[in-house]
Design a protein around this motif. Structure first.
Motif, PDB file in Angstrom:
ATOM      1  N   UNK A   1      10.380  -2.963  -4.546  1.00 20.91           N
ATOM      2  CA  UNK A   1       9.965  -2.098  -3.437  1.00 20.91           C
ATOM      3  C   UNK A   1       8.725  -2.637  -2.735  1.00 20.91           C
ATOM      4  N   UNK A   2       7.805  -3.213  -3.519  1.00 17.28           N
ATOM      5  CA  UNK A   2       6.643  -3.856  -2.905  1.00 17.28           C
ATOM      6  C   UNK A   2       7.083  -5.050  -2.057  1.00 17.28           C
ATOM      7  N   UNK A   3       8.027  -5.823  -2.565  1.00 18.29           N
ATOM      8  CA  UNK A   3       8.502  -6.992  -1.818  1.00 18.29           C
ATOM      9  C   UNK A   3       9.205  -6.576  -0.523  1.00 18.29           C
ATOM     10  N   UNK A   4       9.978  -5.501  -0.586  1.00 18.81           N
ATOM     11  CA  UNK A   4      10.713  -5.051   0.595  1.00 18.81           C
ATOM     12  C   UNK A   4       9.802  -4.389   1.633  1.00 18.81           C
ATOM     13  N   UNK A   5       8.948  -3.484   1.178  1.00 21.05           N
ATOM     14  CA  UNK A   5       8.169  -2.653   2.094  1.00 21.05           C
ATOM     15  C   UNK A   5       6.789  -3.215   2.416  1.00 21.05           C
ATOM     16  N   UNK A   6       6.260  -4.064   1.519  1.00 17.76           N
ATOM     17  CA  UNK A   6       4.921  -4.625   1.692  1.00 17.76           C
ATOM     18  C   UNK A   6       3.904  -3.521   2.043  1.00 17.76           C
ATOM     19  N   UNK A   7       3.750  -2.554   1.161  1.00 16.66           N
ATOM     20  CA  UNK A   7       2.902  -1.387   1.469  1.00 16.66           C
ATOM     21  C   UNK A   7       1.445  -1.776   1.686  1.00 16.66           C
ATOM     22  N   UNK A   8       0.789  -1.016   2.531  1.00 14.28           N
ATOM     23  CA  UNK A   8      -0.638  -1.217   2.784  1.00 14.28           C
ATOM     24  C   UNK A   8      -1.477  -0.054   2.249  1.00 14.28           C
ATOM     25  N   UNK A   9      -0.800   1.033   1.880  1.00 13.46           N
ATOM     26  CA  UNK A   9      -1.471   2.140   1.211  1.00 13.46           C
ATOM     27  C   UNK A   9      -0.582   2.633   0.084  1.00 13.46           C
ATOM     28  N   UNK A  10      -1.136   2.691  -1.123  1.00 14.58           N
ATOM     29  CA  UNK A  10      -0.414   3.147  -2.305  1.00 14.58           C
ATOM     30  C   UNK A  10      -1.189   4.308  -2.910  1.00 14.58           C
ATOM     31  N   UNK A  11      -0.467   5.391  -3.237  1.00 13.49           N
ATOM     32  CA  UNK A  11      -1.078   6.596  -3.800  1.00 13.49           C
ATOM     33  C   UNK A  11      -0.453   6.851  -5.173  1.00 13.49           C
ATOM     34  N   UNK A  12      -1.100   6.395  -6.271  1.00 11.24           N
ATOM     35  CA  UNK A  12      -0.585   6.693  -7.605  1.00 11.24           C
ATOM     36  C   UNK A  12      -1.026   8.083  -8.046  1.00 11.24           C
ATOM     37  N   UNK A  13      -0.132   8.803  -8.701  1.00 12.01           N
ATOM     38  CA  UNK A  13      -0.391  10.200  -9.053  1.00 12.01           C
ATOM     39  C   UNK A  13      -0.318  10.381 -10.564  1.00 12.01           C
TER      40      UNK A  13
ATOM     41  N   UNK B   1      -9.431  -1.501  -3.092  1.00 10.94           N
ATOM     42  CA  UNK B   1      -8.654  -2.572  -2.474  1.00 10.94           C
ATOM     43  C   UNK B   1      -8.252  -3.545  -3.567  1.00 10.94           C
ATOM     44  N   UNK B   2      -6.967  -3.780  -3.743  1.00 17.55           N
ATOM     45  CA  UNK B   2      -6.523  -4.655  -4.822  1.00 17.55           C
ATOM     46  C   UNK B   2      -5.204  -5.333  -4.502  1.00 17.55           C
ATOM     47  N   UNK B   3      -4.756  -6.132  -5.457  1.00 15.35           N
ATOM     48  CA  UNK B   3      -3.512  -6.886  -5.300  1.00 15.35           C
ATOM     49  C   UNK B   3      -2.623  -6.662  -6.513  1.00 15.35           C
ATOM     50  N   UNK B   4      -1.329  -6.474  -6.267  1.00 12.11           N
ATOM     51  CA  UNK B   4      -0.334  -6.370  -7.332  1.00 12.11           C
ATOM     52  C   UNK B   4       0.995  -6.852  -6.786  1.00 12.11           C
ATOM     53  N   UNK B   5       1.777  -7.499  -7.635  1.00 11.50           N
ATOM     54  CA  UNK B   5       3.065  -8.047  -7.232  1.00 11.50           C
ATOM     55  C   UNK B   5       2.925  -9.007  -6.054  1.00 11.50           C
ATOM     56  N   UNK B   6       1.737  -9.640  -5.918  1.00 13.74           N
ATOM     57  CA  UNK B   6       1.536 -10.600  -4.840  1.00 13.74           C
ATOM     58  C   UNK B   6       1.232  -9.970  -3.495  1.00 13.74           C
ATOM     59  N   UNK B   7       0.927  -8.659  -3.462  1.00 12.54           N
ATOM     60  CA  UNK B   7       0.650  -7.969  -2.204  1.00 12.54           C
ATOM     61  C   UNK B   7      -0.714  -7.282  -2.280  1.00 12.54           C
ATOM     62  N   UNK B   8      -1.468  -7.320  -1.194  1.00  8.13           N
ATOM     63  CA  UNK B   8      -2.759  -6.641  -1.118  1.00  8.13           C
ATOM     64  C   UNK B   8      -2.587  -5.302  -0.398  1.00  8.13           C
ATOM     65  N   UNK B   9      -3.324  -4.287  -0.871  1.00 10.73           N
ATOM     66  CA  UNK B   9      -3.192  -2.947  -0.306  1.00 10.73           C
ATOM     67  C   UNK B   9      -4.379  -2.101  -0.726  1.00 10.73           C
ATOM     68  N   UNK B  10      -4.525  -0.950  -0.074  1.00  6.48           N
ATOM     69  CA  UNK B  10      -5.516   0.041  -0.491  1.00  6.48           C
ATOM     70  C   UNK B  10      -4.852   1.023  -1.450  1.00  6.48           C
ATOM     71  N   UNK B  11      -5.614   1.454  -2.439  1.00  5.39           N
ATOM     72  CA  UNK B  11      -5.121   2.388  -3.449  1.00  5.39           C
ATOM     73  C   UNK B  11      -6.007   3.625  -3.446  1.00  5.39           C
ATOM     74  N   UNK B  12      -5.403   4.800  -3.276  1.00  6.19           N
ATOM     75  CA  UNK B  12      -6.140   6.069  -3.361  1.00  6.19           C
ATOM     76  C   UNK B  12      -5.480   6.913  -4.444  1.00  6.19           C
ATOM     77  N   UNK B  13      -6.041   6.948  -5.647  1.00  6.59           N
ATOM     78  CA  UNK B  13      -5.426   7.699  -6.753  1.00  6.59           C
ATOM     79  C   UNK B  13      -5.594   9.205  -6.595  1.00  6.59           C
ATOM     80  N   UNK B  14      -4.603   9.932  -7.088  1.00  9.05           N
ATOM     81  CA  UNK B  14      -4.669  11.387  -7.148  1.00  9.05           C
ATOM     82  C   UNK B  14      -4.420  11.845  -8.583  1.00  9.05           C
ATOM     83  N   UNK B  15      -4.974  12.983  -8.993  1.00  9.63           N
ATOM     84  CA  UNK B  15      -4.645  13.538 -10.312  1.00  9.63           C
ATOM     85  C   UNK B  15      -3.214  14.069 -10.290  1.00  9.63           C
TER      86      UNK B  15
END
Length: 214
Positions: A122-134, A157-171
């Motif tokens: 999904x990261x490879x297909x969509x190349x997300x720039x914002x990821x929200x882990x819950x 700001x980090x990189x995973x699966x070869x893609x850079x993006x912003x991460x905003x975690x939620x509880x």
């Protein structure tokens, strides 16, 4: 990737995902949202007991709370979020009950590794720039931390699966947890949702698309 090609690739991906039966102790079928073309991913932990029945992520009590957070912060309701955000998860099948009470079993390392290939695709297909882990399990796939207070309310700001993006975690919006209803969790959640609502990717992919009717 052209829009039509991406749509076809997402459909093929979801067909393969829903057919997955790699983990013997997981309760199939895998749960997936629709093939949303977006640069914004929500990453949940794993489906609950009701999600297989309703065939969508965050379909029950926790989902109702989660979508209330989004609507309060941005004015976008559940339908608007589901239409414009791609829902991924650490594991896509219901893990079953823990056997130590009413809680759900935490997926083991092998199950998480087996399922990680779907998120990588999904990261490879969509190349997300914002990821929200819950929730803790989802956040821990991206960040090392001890307590939720170390990561909720901030943007990373980090990189995973070869893609850079912003991460905003939620509880996790579980009714079992009181973390997000008491301080400092309540204030940190508010800060996190404000960051989400004002992030350029959320504004463009969700708010602006809704106003354009797209």
């Amino acid at each position: 990737m052209a829009s039509s090609s991406l749509a076809q690739s997402l459909e093929s991906h979801l067909t393969a995902l829903r057919a997955c039966r790699r983990c013997a102790n997981m309760h199939a079928p895998p749960i997936a949202n629709g093939p949303v073309k977006t640069r914004l991913l929500i990453v949940g932990q794993a489906p609950g007991v009701r999600e297989p029945e309703l065939q969508r992520p965050f379909a029950w009590t926790a989902g109702k709370t989660l979508f209330k957070w989004f609507q309060a912060a941005s004015g976008i309701d559940e339908a608007g979020i589901r239409e414009r955000v791609y829902f991924a998860a650490v594991c896509r099948c219901f893990p079953g009950k823990s056997g130590k009470g009413s809680g759900d079993r935490v997926p083991d390392g092998v199950e998480i590794e087996n399922c990680s290939r779907w998120m990588q695709a999904e990261f490879d297909l969509l190349q997300p720039q914002l990821v929200i882990p819950i929730g803790k399990l989802a956040i821990s796939q991206f960040l090392k931390f001890g307590k939720l207070t170390e990561v909720i309310g901030g943007m990373h700001s980090l990189e995973k699966f070869g893609h850079r993006f912003d991460l905003i975690p939620l509880p996790h919006p579980s009714g079992v947890s009181t973390w997000h209803n008491r301080e400092p969790g309540k204030s940190l959640l508010s800060e996190a949702m404000e960051r989400v609502a004002n992030h350029p990717v959320f504004v463009d992919e969700v708010v602006n698309r809704q106003s354009r009717g797209g």
